[in-house]
Design a protein around this motif. Sequence first.
Motif, mmCIF file in Angstrom:
data_model
loop_
_atom_site.group_PDB
_atom_site.id
_atom_site.type_symbol
_atom_site.label_atom_id
_atom_site.label_comp_id
_atom_site.label_asym_id
_atom_site.label_seq_id
_atom_site.Cartn_x
_atom_site.Cartn_y
_atom_site.Cartn_z
ATOM 1 N N THR A 1 9.925 7.719 -0.895
ATOM 2 C CA THR A 1 9.442 7.399 0.453
ATOM 3 C C THR A 1 9.828 6.011 0.929
ATOM 4 N N GLY A 2 10.379 5.191 0.046
ATOM 5 C CA GLY A 2 10.698 3.833 0.447
ATOM 6 C C GLY A 2 9.455 2.969 0.448
ATOM 7 N N ARG A 3 9.419 1.968 1.298
ATOM 8 C CA ARG A 3 8.330 1.005 1.326
ATOM 9 C C ARG A 3 7.397 1.335 2.492
ATOM 10 N N ASP A 4 6.194 1.774 2.175
ATOM 11 C CA ASP A 4 5.209 2.179 3.177
ATOM 12 C C ASP A 4 4.064 1.177 3.255
ATOM 13 N N TRP A 5 3.655 0.901 4.461
ATOM 14 C CA TRP A 5 2.503 0.013 4.677
ATOM 15 C C TRP A 5 1.220 0.738 4.276
ATOM 16 N N VAL A 6 0.347 0.058 3.557
ATOM 17 C CA VAL A 6 -0.887 0.667 3.052
ATOM 18 C C VAL A 6 -2.115 0.085 3.747
ATOM 19 N N ALA A 7 -2.194 -1.233 3.802
ATOM 20 C CA ALA A 7 -3.368 -1.878 4.380
ATOM 21 C C ALA A 7 -3.010 -3.307 4.731
#
Length: 131
Positions: A43-49
């Motif tokens: 998914t690559g780099r995903d923003w979480v919080a």
Amino acid sequence: QVQLVESGGGSVQAGGSLRLSCAVSGYTGSKNCISWFRQTPATGRDWVAGIYTGNTSPVYADSVKGRFTISQDIAKNVVYLQMNTLKTEDTGMYYCATGAPMWAVIERQCSRLTSAEYTSWGQGTQVTVSS
């Protein structure tokens, strides 16, 4: 120059908990977003919080709402990510980041900044959740 150091990753079973820490040094004191990202090969780099250091209001990706909590200890210059009810899809390398341009922070807030807009990153800490 701002430096970020993550810690607290590990291997847990689904349903378990972990608390990640992001120690921030070299901070000038100006307000900014500090965010957690998750990176996987798929998914690559995903923003979480993310949290805005100016008012501590946290924001979360839909996939972690109700399970993760981001908080900060201003005195210690540490941002935490408490992760509960972990799922296998939470597996990944977790990075904290800060240093986005202030105009972008004000215009879009922490939840809408792209990873490319953050200028300071930690080395990451691995989280592995098994079924």
